[in-house]
Design an enzyme around this catalytic site. Structure first.
Site, PDB file in Angstrom:
ATOM      1  CG  ASP A 141      -1.958   0.799   0.912  1.00  0.00           C
ATOM      2  OD1 ASP A 141      -2.616   1.486  -0.035  1.00  0.00           O
ATOM      3  OD2 ASP A 141      -2.759   1.217   1.975  1.00  0.00           O
ATOM      4  CG  HIS A 148      -4.912  10.450   2.536  1.00  0.00           C
ATOM      5  ND1 HIS A 148      -6.044  10.348   3.169  1.00  0.00           N
ATOM      6  CD2 HIS A 148      -3.892   9.529   3.086  1.00  0.00           C
ATOM      7  CE1 HIS A 148      -5.877   9.510   4.199  1.00  0.00           C
ATOM      8  NE2 HIS A 148      -4.640   8.869   3.916  1.00  0.00           N
ATOM      9  CD  GLU A 213      -6.715   4.322   4.140  1.00  0.00           C
ATOM     10  OE1 GLU A 213      -6.092   3.606   3.561  1.00  0.00           O
ATOM     11  OE2 GLU A 213      -6.346   5.149   5.078  1.00  0.00           O
ATOM     12  CD  GLU A 215      -5.582   2.889  -0.552  1.00  0.00           C
ATOM     13  OE1 GLU A 215      -4.899   2.296  -1.368  1.00  0.00           O
ATOM     14  OE2 GLU A 215      -5.695   2.724   0.717  1.00  0.00           O
ATOM     15  CG  ASP A 247      -6.225  -0.024   2.903  1.00  0.00           C
ATOM     16  OD1 ASP A 247      -6.476  -0.902   3.542  1.00  0.00           O
ATOM     17  OD2 ASP A 247      -5.022   0.789   2.935  1.00  0.00           O
ATOM     18  CE  LYS A 267      -4.290   1.676   7.189  1.00  0.00           C
ATOM     19  NZ  LYS A 267      -4.801   2.677   6.182  1.00  0.00           N
TER      20      LYS A 267
HETATM   21 MN    MN Z   1      -4.639   2.622   2.257  1.00  0.00          MN
END
Ligand code: MN
Length: 440
Positions: A141, A148, A213, A215, A247, A267
């Site tokens: 990642d 951000h 998140e 992404e 994520d 995560k």
């Molecule tokens: Mn992430």
């Protein structure tokens, strides 16, 4: 090099398909797209195999292989598409990816000689289920949105938001691939250790600050041998394509655990990808210039190239929506939380590939990169709730009167993406969605 060098007849906006649903305005899967997924008929005992989206249908590539209408490179590529996962096809490289794309574009075009054969290989998307498109061996990642990074940094470290290495190094961490699932896989709110800033000791329980998140997922096609870095000029040849990626993040667990080695259990409880991989070739018309502010450090030579400057960024619109349980129960549609664009990323996909391998690290077919949360320059373009709610201090008002600072049980988060510009067909990514279930 300009976009035009990367374009061919498969990108022609005038191209139409005999699959009429593919020609409808705002269809995610017109003939110019042709993304890949792993699918089977819903609830059947069939093996998963590769399919390509066209309109509201899936073209079954295993069935097309069995018809034996091709030979040479196209039939060799189709043979690899009969596997349950795409890794073998992805490892073939862009010559084979492109040969198959041209054949499929041809067979699905209006007036195609092989229309009857192709028609026998179509299955409605409504009748299929998807698996992960490939075995994701390793997942990394990144953290490529400076907007951000700055805004999150200011919440975790108000006095020191952007660390000094950010403008030099495409920052990333090695994530966990085992918990990456396909859109529609709901998951339980994680439990873990958290510590409130005022508490003297941590406590254990369900996460209270669950976030998403927004992404992009980048899939590596052909990899590199250990010890042989991929140069920035060759980097894009190794990228099979892109999907949407959520994520999910437990901010309270993250805040307590992340120093000194980075995110861990905050995560790895769930990540969600969209089923369709939109190929690098399909994305060619939407490549745009990449720039680095004159006042910022310029990239070190291994992260710099003319091509990356000219066409390294991708004009890809990203959107996140929420559908709460109350909205679902009263049949209200999902509402948008934010929109951003991947072109605002501080680092490009080619720079991620070049950086990841510069120490000799080997990438393997099917490896995936997360781009990092894609927040744009404006506050309403934030790609996480942490940013939208200012770390939970400013509740987000929803049209039905509900508010959110972080996600509640029953919330479904939906991510969408699309590329659109004058002189090219609009192509879409489908969606990545999943619902938060209550902790045990
Ligand atoms: Mn992430």
């Amino acid at each position: 090099m300009s976009n035009t060098n990367l374009l061919n007849e498969t990108h022609d906006p005038a191209l139409a398909s005999w699959v009429e649903s593919a020609n409808l305005e705002n269809c995610d899967f017109p003939i110019q797209n042709l993304p890949f997924a792993s699918f089977k008929r819903k609830g059947s005992e069939e093996d998963f195999r590769a399919g390509v989206a066209i309109g509201d249908q899936v073209l079954d590539l295993k069935a097309l292989f069995a018809l034996n209408v091709y030979d040479g490179d196209v039939q060799m590529a189709l043979a690899k598409c009969c596997h349950t996962q795409l890794n073998a096809f992805m490892s073939m490289g862009k010559h084979f990816w492109s040969a198959l794309r041209h054949a499929l574009s041809n067979g699905l075009s209006k007036g195609a000689e092989l229309q009857a054969e192709f028609a026998s290989c179509l299955i409605a998307q409504a009748d299929v289920e998807y698996a992960l498109p490939c075995q994701i061996g390793d997942y990394t990642d990144f953290y490529t949105s400076i907007h951000h990074a700055t805004s999150v940094g200011s919440k975790f470290r108000p006095d020191n938001p952007l660390l000094p290495n950010y403008k030099w190094v495409p920052i990333g961490y090695h994530g966990r691939s085992s918990s990456i699932e396909i859109s529609g896989s709901n998951f339980k709110r994680p439990k873990g250790q958290t510590k409130a800033p005022t508490a003297t000791e941590p406590s254990f329980g369900p996460c209270k600050r669950l976030d998403y998140e927004l992404e992009v997922g980048v899939f590596i096609g052909n990899g590199n041998d250990l010890g042989n870095p991929i140069s920035i000029d060759n980097a894009e040849d190794h990228v099979f394509g892109i999907c949407l990626f959520n994520d999910w993040s437990a901010r309270d667990i993250q805040g307590w655990e992340y120093q000194p080695l980075g995110p861990f259990l905050s995560k790895s409880f769930a990540s969600t990808i969209s089923p369709w991989i939109v190929t690098s070739e399909a994305l060619a018309p939407y490549r745009v210039q990449w720039t680095r502010d004159e006042a910022d450090p310029q990239p070190l030579p291994y992260l710099e190239s003319k091509h990356n400057r000219a066409l390294g960024s991708l004009d890809l619109n990203l959107q996140v929506l929420i559908e709460t349980e109350a909205m679902r129960n009263s049949s209200q549609p999902a509402v948008q939380l934010s929109q951003s664009n991947f072109k605002d990323s501080y680092w490009t996909v080619a720079q991620m590939v070049a950086h990841h391998t510069v120490n000799g690290c080997n990438l393997r077919p099917g490896d995936m990169f997360g781009s990092g949360t894609q927040s744009g320059p404006n506050p309403e373009e934030a790609g996480s709730m942490l940013e939208l709610s200012n770390a939970g201090s400013e509740p987000i008002a929803l049209p039905n009167g509900e508010t959110r600072t972080f996600l509640e049980d029953g919330d479904c988060v939906i991510m969408k993406g699309w590329c659109k510009k004058a002189g090219a067909a609009r192509i879409g990514f489908g969606e990545a969605s999943a619902t938060v279930l209550a902790a045990d």
